[in-house]
Design an enzyme around this catalytic site. Structure first.
Site, PDB file in Angstrom:
ATOM      1  N   HIS A   1       0.822  -1.226   0.000  1.00 25.41           N
ATOM      2  CA  HIS A   1       0.000   0.000   0.000  1.00 25.41           C
ATOM      3  C   HIS A   1       0.848   1.264   0.000  1.00 25.41           C
ATOM      4  CE1 HIS A   1      -3.548  -2.474   1.807  1.00 25.41           C
ATOM      5  NE2 HIS A   1      -3.390  -2.685   0.535  1.00 25.41           N
TER       6      HIS A   1
ATOM      7  N   CYS B   1       5.752  11.534  -8.413  1.00 26.67           N
ATOM      8  CA  CYS B   1       5.425  12.613  -9.354  1.00 26.67           C
ATOM      9  C   CYS B   1       4.523  12.061 -10.447  1.00 26.67           C
ATOM     10  CB  CYS B   1       6.694  13.201  -9.983  1.00 26.67           C
ATOM     11  SG  CYS B   1       6.311  14.508 -11.180  1.00 26.67           S
TER      12      CYS B   1
ATOM     13  N   THR C   1      -3.672  -7.265  11.831  1.00 27.08           N
ATOM     14  CA  THR C   1      -4.540  -6.717  10.791  1.00 27.08           C
ATOM     15  C   THR C   1      -5.985  -7.172  11.002  1.00 27.08           C
ATOM     16  OG1 THR C   1      -4.882  -6.425   8.418  1.00 27.08           O
ATOM     17  CG2 THR C   1      -4.072  -8.597   9.140  1.00 27.08           C
TER      18      THR C   1
ATOM     19  N   ASN D   1      -2.880 -11.759  16.674  1.00 28.20           N
ATOM     20  CA  ASN D   1      -3.669 -10.522  16.679  1.00 28.20           C
ATOM     21  C   ASN D   1      -4.250 -10.265  18.065  1.00 28.20           C
ATOM     22  OD1 ASN D   1      -4.076  -8.836  14.309  1.00 28.20           O
ATOM     23  ND2 ASN D   1      -6.244  -8.902  14.838  1.00 28.20           N
TER      24      ASN D   1
HETATM   25  C1  BV8 Z   1      -8.221  -2.950  -5.007  1.00 32.55           C
HETATM   26  C2  BV8 Z   1      -3.072   2.965   2.579  1.00 32.55           C
HETATM   27  C3  BV8 Z   1      -8.420  -3.871  -7.229  1.00 32.55           C
HETATM   28  C4  BV8 Z   1      -3.699   4.257   2.887  1.00 32.55           C
HETATM   29  C5  BV8 Z   1      -4.885   1.355   2.588  1.00 32.55           C
HETATM   30  C6  BV8 Z   1     -16.322  -4.812  -1.371  1.00 32.55           C
HETATM   31  C7  BV8 Z   1     -15.901  -6.064  -1.018  1.00 32.55           C
HETATM   32  C8  BV8 Z   1     -14.546  -6.408  -1.122  1.00 32.55           C
HETATM   33  C9  BV8 Z   1     -13.583  -5.481  -1.536  1.00 32.55           C
HETATM   34  C10 BV8 Z   1     -14.017  -4.222  -1.872  1.00 32.55           C
HETATM   35  C11 BV8 Z   1     -15.350  -3.885  -1.804  1.00 32.55           C
HETATM   36  N1  BV8 Z   1     -15.470  -2.616  -2.187  1.00 32.55           N
HETATM   37  C12 BV8 Z   1     -14.231  -2.129  -2.487  1.00 32.55           C
HETATM   38  C13 BV8 Z   1     -13.358  -3.096  -2.305  1.00 32.55           C
HETATM   39  C14 BV8 Z   1     -11.925  -3.029  -2.524  1.00 32.55           C
HETATM   40  C15 BV8 Z   1     -11.234  -2.268  -1.387  1.00 32.55           C
HETATM   41  C16 BV8 Z   1     -11.617  -2.827  -0.045  1.00 32.55           C
HETATM   42  O1  BV8 Z   1     -11.142  -3.889   0.362  1.00 32.55           O
HETATM   43  N2  BV8 Z   1     -12.512  -2.088   0.669  1.00 32.55           N
HETATM   44  C17 BV8 Z   1     -12.938  -2.568   2.010  1.00 32.55           C
HETATM   45  C18 BV8 Z   1     -13.072  -1.393   2.940  1.00 32.55           C
HETATM   46  C19 BV8 Z   1     -14.240  -3.343   1.861  1.00 32.55           C
HETATM   47  N3  BV8 Z   1      -9.834  -2.494  -1.624  1.00 32.55           N
HETATM   48  C20 BV8 Z   1      -9.203  -1.645  -2.492  1.00 32.55           C
HETATM   49  O2  BV8 Z   1      -9.688  -0.648  -2.974  1.00 32.55           O
HETATM   50  C21 BV8 Z   1      -7.770  -2.052  -2.817  1.00 32.55           C
HETATM   51  N4  BV8 Z   1      -7.559  -2.060  -4.229  1.00 32.55           N
HETATM   52  O3  BV8 Z   1      -9.040  -3.744  -4.562  1.00 32.55           O
HETATM   53  O4  BV8 Z   1      -7.835  -2.875  -6.324  1.00 32.55           O
HETATM   54  C22 BV8 Z   1      -7.481  -5.045  -7.256  1.00 32.55           C
HETATM   55  C23 BV8 Z   1      -7.633  -6.134  -6.405  1.00 32.55           C
HETATM   56  C24 BV8 Z   1      -6.789  -7.235  -6.517  1.00 32.55           C
HETATM   57  C25 BV8 Z   1      -5.723  -7.243  -7.373  1.00 32.55           C
HETATM   58  C26 BV8 Z   1      -5.564  -6.116  -8.181  1.00 32.55           C
HETATM   59  C27 BV8 Z   1      -6.442  -5.021  -8.114  1.00 32.55           C
HETATM   60  C28 BV8 Z   1      -6.772  -1.045  -2.234  1.00 32.55           C
HETATM   61  C29 BV8 Z   1      -6.857  -1.046  -0.746  1.00 32.55           C
HETATM   62  C30 BV8 Z   1      -5.723  -0.214  -0.158  1.00 32.55           C
HETATM   63  C31 BV8 Z   1      -6.245   1.018   0.552  1.00 32.55           C
HETATM   64  N5  BV8 Z   1      -5.157   1.637   1.326  1.00 32.55           N
HETATM   65  N6  BV8 Z   1      -3.825   1.926   3.233  1.00 32.55           N
HETATM   66  C32 BV8 Z   1      -3.342   4.773   4.251  1.00 32.55           C
HETATM   67  O5  BV8 Z   1      -2.574   4.127   4.990  1.00 32.55           O
HETATM   68  O6  BV8 Z   1      -3.831   5.871   4.534  1.00 32.55           O
HETATM   69  S1  BV8 Z   1      -5.866   0.185   3.413  1.00 32.55           S
HETATM   70  C33 BV8 Z   1      -5.502   0.321   5.113  1.00 32.55           C
HETATM   71  O7  BV8 Z   1      -6.569  -0.315   5.791  1.00 32.55           O
HETATM   72  C34 BV8 Z   1      -4.301  -0.442   5.572  1.00 32.55           C
HETATM   73  O8  BV8 Z   1      -3.205  -0.343   4.721  1.00 32.55           O
HETATM   74  C35 BV8 Z   1      -4.810  -1.870   5.642  1.00 32.55           C
HETATM   75  O9  BV8 Z   1      -4.707  -2.498   4.396  1.00 32.55           O
HETATM   76  C36 BV8 Z   1      -6.275  -1.695   5.886  1.00 32.55           C
HETATM   77  C37 BV8 Z   1      -6.707  -2.271   7.186  1.00 32.55           C
HETATM   78  O10 BV8 Z   1      -5.974  -1.758   8.165  1.00 32.55           O
HETATM   79  P1  BV8 Z   1      -5.193  -2.711   9.244  1.00 32.55           P
HETATM   80  O11 BV8 Z   1      -3.761  -2.560   8.954  1.00 32.55           O
HETATM   81  O12 BV8 Z   1      -5.753  -4.078   9.291  1.00 32.55           O
HETATM   82  O13 BV8 Z   1      -5.560  -1.897  10.561  1.00 32.55           O
HETATM   83  P2  BV8 Z   1      -6.953  -1.892  11.371  1.00 32.55           P
HETATM   84  O14 BV8 Z   1      -6.919  -0.702  12.224  1.00 32.55           O
HETATM   85  O15 BV8 Z   1      -8.096  -2.112  10.481  1.00 32.55           O
HETATM   86  O16 BV8 Z   1      -6.827  -3.206  12.300  1.00 32.55           O
HETATM   87  C38 BV8 Z   1      -5.786  -3.275  13.253  1.00 32.55           C
HETATM   88  C39 BV8 Z   1      -5.771  -4.708  13.752  1.00 32.55           C
HETATM   89  O17 BV8 Z   1      -4.652  -4.869  14.627  1.00 32.55           O
HETATM   90  C40 BV8 Z   1      -7.035  -5.076  14.542  1.00 32.55           C
HETATM   91  O18 BV8 Z   1      -7.447  -6.390  14.161  1.00 32.55           O
HETATM   92  C41 BV8 Z   1      -6.566  -5.062  16.013  1.00 32.55           C
HETATM   93  O19 BV8 Z   1      -7.207  -6.057  16.777  1.00 32.55           O
HETATM   94  C42 BV8 Z   1      -5.087  -5.424  15.854  1.00 32.55           C
HETATM   95  N7  BV8 Z   1      -4.234  -4.817  16.893  1.00 32.55           N
HETATM   96  C43 BV8 Z   1      -4.355  -3.568  17.436  1.00 32.55           C
HETATM   97  N8  BV8 Z   1      -3.345  -3.360  18.346  1.00 32.55           N
HETATM   98  C44 BV8 Z   1      -2.588  -4.525  18.330  1.00 32.55           C
HETATM   99  C45 BV8 Z   1      -3.145  -5.423  17.391  1.00 32.55           C
HETATM  100  N9  BV8 Z   1      -2.640  -6.654  17.161  1.00 32.55           N
HETATM  101  C46 BV8 Z   1      -1.525  -7.003  17.878  1.00 32.55           C
HETATM  102  N10 BV8 Z   1      -0.930  -6.166  18.783  1.00 32.55           N
HETATM  103  C47 BV8 Z   1      -1.427  -4.937  19.031  1.00 32.55           C
HETATM  104  N11 BV8 Z   1      -0.837  -4.146  19.938  1.00 32.55           N
END
Ligand code: BV8
Length: 225
Positions: A105, A113, A172, A194
């Protein structure tokens, strides 16, 4: 043993970087569709640039933690048989010493650019429209994969998952694709480390609960014992 490790915001949480979906997470303060999509950038580039400038600046206040360091020890033992695939845009894996890290990501400390397609290591702000060091244009955007954009290096990741003996997911929530589908692409055994069960917890052969700074060193010690 060939291992692919997927990391998310949870591995950097104990370093002081806010996660996305946990209480007080990034997405509580910001609607992802307002700051993390190409449409949002077209509508209000200033808002998006300031969002990422603040996160880039915050990197100077944090350090890698025991979970990042444990993966460096594992890489020292496994060499090229370990690949860290991260959803994180921070540079804590590299600052801990990991070499084989792939950011699907993008990276906060990189500017892209869109005029000459060059990428530049970047530590400062982008909101004031600095010139591209290569073409002089002022079309530098955060080198981040936004929703609706294709993640980086999916071929490399797909190949590594098809050849791995073990896939481990750390910190994640398993709600964003394609990363959330990697557990299904992995040929080998699967393990989740996790704090809470992720959306795909049931798809893993084994799931351990707890903070990454405890679970990851314990798992690495076990593996290297
Ligand atoms: C794409 C950069 C086509 C930005 C990010 C409907 C159904 C399915 C999919 C989709 C849909 N509608 C749209 C989509 C696609 C979409 C998607 O998945 N949407 C979701 C919301 C439904 N995906 C896309 O658009 C992707 N592109 O699909 O292109 C394609 C596909 C395949 C092949 C080619 C082309 C692009 C997605 C990328 C977006 N950018 N980040 C930024 O950083 O600002 S996503 C961002 O959120 C992160 O990078 C990460 O990927 C995602 C989730 O975040 P996490 O890292 O998991 O963090 P989160 O806070 O959610 O969870 C933290 C976890 O840690 C928790 O479980 C918690 O319990 C745990 N935790 C907390 N503390 C601890 C811990 N664990 C251990 N120790 C601790 N101390």
């Amino acid at each position: 043993m060939r291992i692919v490790v997927l990391t998310g915001a949870g591995i950097s949480a104990e370093s002081g970087l806010t996660t996305f979906r946990d209480s007080g997470g990034l997405w509580e303060g910001h609607d992802p569709m307002q700051v993390a999509t190409p449409e949002a950038y077209a509508d209000d580039p200033g808002l998006v640039q300031r969002f990422y400038d603040a996160r880039r600046a915050a990197l100077t206040q944090v350090e890698p933690n025991a979970a990042h360091h444990a993966l460096v020890r594992l890489e020292a033992a496994l060499g090229d048989d370990l690949l860290v695939v991260t959803q994180n845009v921070d540079d804590l894996h590299e600052r801990a010493g990991s070499r084989r890290v792939h950011h699907i990501h993008g990276r906060l400390r990189s500017a892209w650019c869109t005029r000459c397609d060059e990428r530049h290591d970047w530590h400062g702000p982008l909101a004031d429209g600095p010139a591209c060091p290569a073409c002089g244009g002022s079309e530098l955007r955060p080198d981040i994969v936004w929703f609706g954009e294709i993640p980086y290096g999916m071929d490399l990741v797909e190949e590594a998952l098809e050849e791995c003996d073990l896939f481990v997911s750390i910190g994640t929530s398993g709600v964003v694709y394609p990363a959330a589908a990697f557990v299904h692409w992995a040929r080998g055994a699967t393990l989740e480390l996790n704090l809470e069960p992720s959306a795909g917890a049931g798809d893993f052969a084994e799931s351990r609960r707890g903070p990454a700074t405890r679970l990851v060193p314990d798992w690495v010690n076990e593996l290297l014992a």
